[in-house]
Design an enzyme around this catalytic site. Structure first.
Site, mmCIF file in Angstrom:
data_model
loop_
_atom_site.group_PDB
_atom_site.id
_atom_site.type_symbol
_atom_site.label_atom_id
_atom_site.label_comp_id
_atom_site.label_asym_id
_atom_site.label_seq_id
_atom_site.Cartn_x
_atom_site.Cartn_y
_atom_site.Cartn_z
ATOM 1 N N TYR A 129 0.813 4.343 -2.528
ATOM 2 C CA TYR A 129 -0.430 5.167 -2.472
ATOM 3 C C TYR A 129 -0.010 6.210 -1.119
ATOM 4 C CZ TYR A 129 -5.180 6.814 -2.096
ATOM 5 O OH TYR A 129 -6.070 7.714 -1.951
ATOM 6 N N ARG A 134 0.863 -1.267 0.077
ATOM 7 C CA ARG A 134 0.060 -0.009 0.143
ATOM 8 C C ARG A 134 0.843 1.605 0.036
ATOM 9 N NH1 ARG A 134 -5.362 -1.457 2.738
ATOM 10 N NH2 ARG A 134 -5.728 0.806 2.690
ATOM 11 N N LYS A 174 1.193 9.979 -1.102
ATOM 12 C CA LYS A 174 0.265 10.905 -0.798
ATOM 13 C C LYS A 174 0.729 11.632 0.451
ATOM 14 C CE LYS A 174 -3.834 10.522 -3.104
ATOM 15 N NZ LYS A 174 -4.317 11.843 -3.858
ATOM 16 N N GLY A 208 -15.239 -8.881 10.531
ATOM 17 C CA GLY A 208 -16.275 -8.004 10.274
ATOM 18 C C GLY A 208 -16.458 -6.897 11.221
ATOM 19 N N GLU A 231 2.498 6.424 1.166
ATOM 20 C CA GLU A 231 3.672 7.470 0.868
ATOM 21 C C GLU A 231 3.823 8.444 -0.055
ATOM 22 O OE1 GLU A 231 5.139 7.486 3.649
ATOM 23 O OE2 GLU A 231 6.458 5.609 4.345
ATOM 24 N N GLN A 250 -8.938 0.215 12.216
ATOM 25 C CA GLN A 250 -9.937 1.100 12.479
ATOM 26 C C GLN A 250 -9.768 2.281 11.700
ATOM 27 O OE1 GLN A 250 -9.931 1.450 16.738
ATOM 28 N NE2 GLN A 250 -12.012 1.275 17.187
ATOM 29 N N ASN A 303 -18.388 -3.067 -3.360
ATOM 30 C CA ASN A 303 -18.325 -4.280 -3.628
ATOM 31 C C ASN A 303 -19.421 -5.052 -3.016
ATOM 32 O OD1 ASN A 303 -15.780 -5.228 -4.451
ATOM 33 N ND2 ASN A 303 -14.983 -5.869 -2.356
HETATM 34 N N1 LIG Z 1 -12.970 8.322 -2.873
HETATM 35 C C1 LIG Z 1 -12.370 8.135 -1.575
HETATM 36 O O1 LIG Z 1 -12.786 7.473 -0.609
HETATM 37 C C2 LIG Z 1 -11.005 8.782 -1.397
HETATM 38 C C3 LIG Z 1 -10.538 8.964 -0.159
HETATM 39 C C4 LIG Z 1 -9.199 9.509 -0.035
HETATM 40 C C5 LIG Z 1 -8.857 10.281 -0.982
HETATM 41 N N2 LIG Z 1 -9.224 10.266 -2.093
HETATM 42 C C6 LIG Z 1 -8.601 11.015 -3.364
HETATM 43 O O2 LIG Z 1 -9.498 11.677 -4.042
HETATM 44 C C7 LIG Z 1 -9.057 11.811 -5.418
HETATM 45 C C8 LIG Z 1 -10.144 11.250 -6.091
HETATM 46 O O3 LIG Z 1 -10.677 9.870 -5.831
HETATM 47 P P1 LIG Z 1 -11.661 9.157 -6.658
HETATM 48 O O4 LIG Z 1 -12.156 8.276 -5.376
HETATM 49 O O5 LIG Z 1 -12.506 10.202 -7.369
HETATM 50 O O6 LIG Z 1 -10.709 8.116 -7.471
HETATM 51 P P2 LIG Z 1 -10.953 8.038 -9.078
HETATM 52 O O7 LIG Z 1 -9.924 6.740 -9.305
HETATM 53 O O8 LIG Z 1 -12.285 7.878 -9.568
HETATM 54 O O9 LIG Z 1 -10.341 9.255 -9.678
HETATM 55 C C9 LIG Z 1 -9.088 9.499 -10.034
HETATM 56 C C10 LIG Z 1 -9.085 10.203 -11.336
HETATM 57 O O10 LIG Z 1 -7.741 10.533 -11.476
HETATM 58 C C11 LIG Z 1 -7.189 10.091 -12.718
HETATM 59 N N3 LIG Z 1 -5.773 9.975 -13.165
HETATM 60 C C12 LIG Z 1 -4.895 8.976 -12.461
HETATM 61 N N4 LIG Z 1 -3.813 9.110 -12.463
HETATM 62 C C13 LIG Z 1 -3.682 9.968 -13.520
HETATM 63 C C14 LIG Z 1 -2.565 10.835 -14.196
HETATM 64 N N5 LIG Z 1 -1.322 10.446 -13.915
HETATM 65 N N6 LIG Z 1 -2.915 11.917 -14.930
HETATM 66 C C15 LIG Z 1 -4.010 12.385 -15.050
HETATM 67 N N7 LIG Z 1 -5.337 11.970 -14.318
HETATM 68 C C16 LIG Z 1 -4.971 10.723 -13.616
HETATM 69 C C17 LIG Z 1 -7.929 8.840 -13.052
HETATM 70 O O11 LIG Z 1 -8.303 8.695 -14.420
HETATM 71 C C18 LIG Z 1 -9.268 9.466 -12.373
HETATM 72 O O12 LIG Z 1 -10.304 9.832 -13.139
HETATM 73 C C19 LIG Z 1 -7.658 10.928 -5.425
HETATM 74 O O13 LIG Z 1 -6.616 11.918 -5.479
HETATM 75 C C20 LIG Z 1 -7.970 10.000 -4.170
HETATM 76 O O14 LIG Z 1 -6.498 9.690 -3.544
HETATM 77 C C21 LIG Z 1 -10.538 9.539 -2.332
#
Ligand SMILES: NC(=O)c1ccc[n+]([C@@H]2O[C@H](COP(=O)([O-])OP(=O)(O)OC[C@H]3O[C@@H](n4cnc5c(N)ncnc54)[C@H](O)[C@@H]3O)[C@@H](O)[C@H]2O)c1
Length: 310
Positions: free
Chosen positions: A144, A141, A148, A206, A146, A275, A189
């Protein structure tokens, strides 16, 4: 009207953010390489006069004129970010460098979509922003987590060194329509399995809990964070502190979908946090925000969406 760049704008959260900011009257440039996003998510905006779509990978520099940047580009679910871990780190780190460089050149305000994963498998519960986290730097993991964390470092160094206007939001589990059906995240899921009357898989026993934030709530906080004064940088947690165990979530989904699925148990994947719950006192204080959508209501919307794509 502001000119706003949204990277990852064709993804789950990015596409809803495009909708929200278009509705608020802004000019939107959506940038995406479609790694996990899809044109379908923003298809309805393609003919809008204030919407522009650009295929671009944020690991390469970008030269555009904008007032604000929301940096969301990054695959967010383990199946996607572990598929090409090197590219995941590049997207977070090089992507941040490129977008910060752009913000510096054009003097734009820039917001980073960070994550609760920066806390790793936390020893503190719930997690306040002051907690530094417990993260494995060499596990599956880590690309992602590190990546971020390094992006956050870059944001704060550009702020200290170049006086950039930055906002860092740490997003906790968020769900809603346009999530990927096969991204392995627990909400999608369970819904997909329930709608197909397949067994619902719970990893572990769970009892591990998660908090789930509906995307409307999250986007409201994100935009509020962007609109704070220059003295506010974050990091700020955004999420819903109400906790549900995986077993409870499965039971709610089963009820709402009227599914015949049975619940089955499998072993926990490596480094899966037991958690995770946000302390949102800072968001309440600084943004005047707290989540409003109840899990049942958000799940109903999400289930309706999954029915349309089934
Ligand atoms: N959904 C969640 O629960 C959640 C939680 C924590 C953080 N985030 C953050 O929010 C952001 C959006 O997440 P999401 O859930 O919409 O995910 P997602 O995968 O639907 O969206 C990410 C988007 O980034 C695009 N992408 C990936 N690599 C790219 C690159 N190199 N250049 C250009 N575009 C690129 C993908 O094609 C996608 O459209 C992410 O940065 C994610 O880390 C989301």
């Amino acid at each position: 009207m502001k000119r706003i760049l949204i990277t990852g704008g064709a993804g789950f959260l990015g596409s809803h953010l495009c909708d929200k900011l278009i509705a608020e009257g802004h000019d939107i440039l959506c940038v995406d390489n479609y790694f996990t996003g899809s044109k379908k998510n923003i298809e309805h905006l393609l003919n809008h006069p204030r919407f522009e779509l650009m295929r671009h990978d944020v690991t390469f520099p970008l030269y555009v004129e904008v007032d604000e940047i929301y940096n969301l580009a990054c695959p967010a679910s383990p199946v996607h970010y572990q598929w090409d871990p090197v590219q995941t780190t590049k997207t977070s780190v090089h992507g941040a460098i490129n977008m910060l460089g752009l913000a510096k050149r054009v003097k734009a305000k820039i917001l980073q979509a960070s994550t609760s994963e920066v806390y790793g498998d936390p020893e503190v519960h719930p997690q306040p922003e002051s907690y530094w986290g417990k993260v494995n730097p060499i596990g599956p993991r880590s690309c992602y987590d590190e990546g971020k964390r390094c992006a956050e470092t870059l944001f704060f160094d550009y702020w200290r060194q170049h006086q950039l206007k930055i906002k860092v939001v740490r997003i906790f589990n968020t769900y809603g329509p346009r999530m990927h059906p096969n991204d392995g995240r627990v909400v999608s899921n369970f819904i997909v399995q329930a709608l197909k009357n397949q067994d619902i898989t719970i990893y572990g026993d769970g009892s591990q809990t998660r908090s789930f934030c509906y995307m409307d709530d999250l986007l409201e906080a994100m935009v509020k964070a962007m609109n704070t004064g220059n003295d506010f940088t974050g990091p700020v947690n955004i999420g819903n502190p109400e906790e549900f165990s995986m077993l409870e979530l499965a039971e709610i989904v089963l009820k709402l979908t009227r599914s015949k699925s049975k619940i089955i148990f499998q072993s926990l994947p490596q480094d899966d946090p037991k958690q995770r719950k946000p302390d949102i006192s800072l968001a309440k204080r600084a943004l005047g925000w707290e989540p409003k959508v109840r899990l049942q209501d958000g799940l109903k919307e999400t289930i309706s969406y999954f029915k349309t794509i089934a």
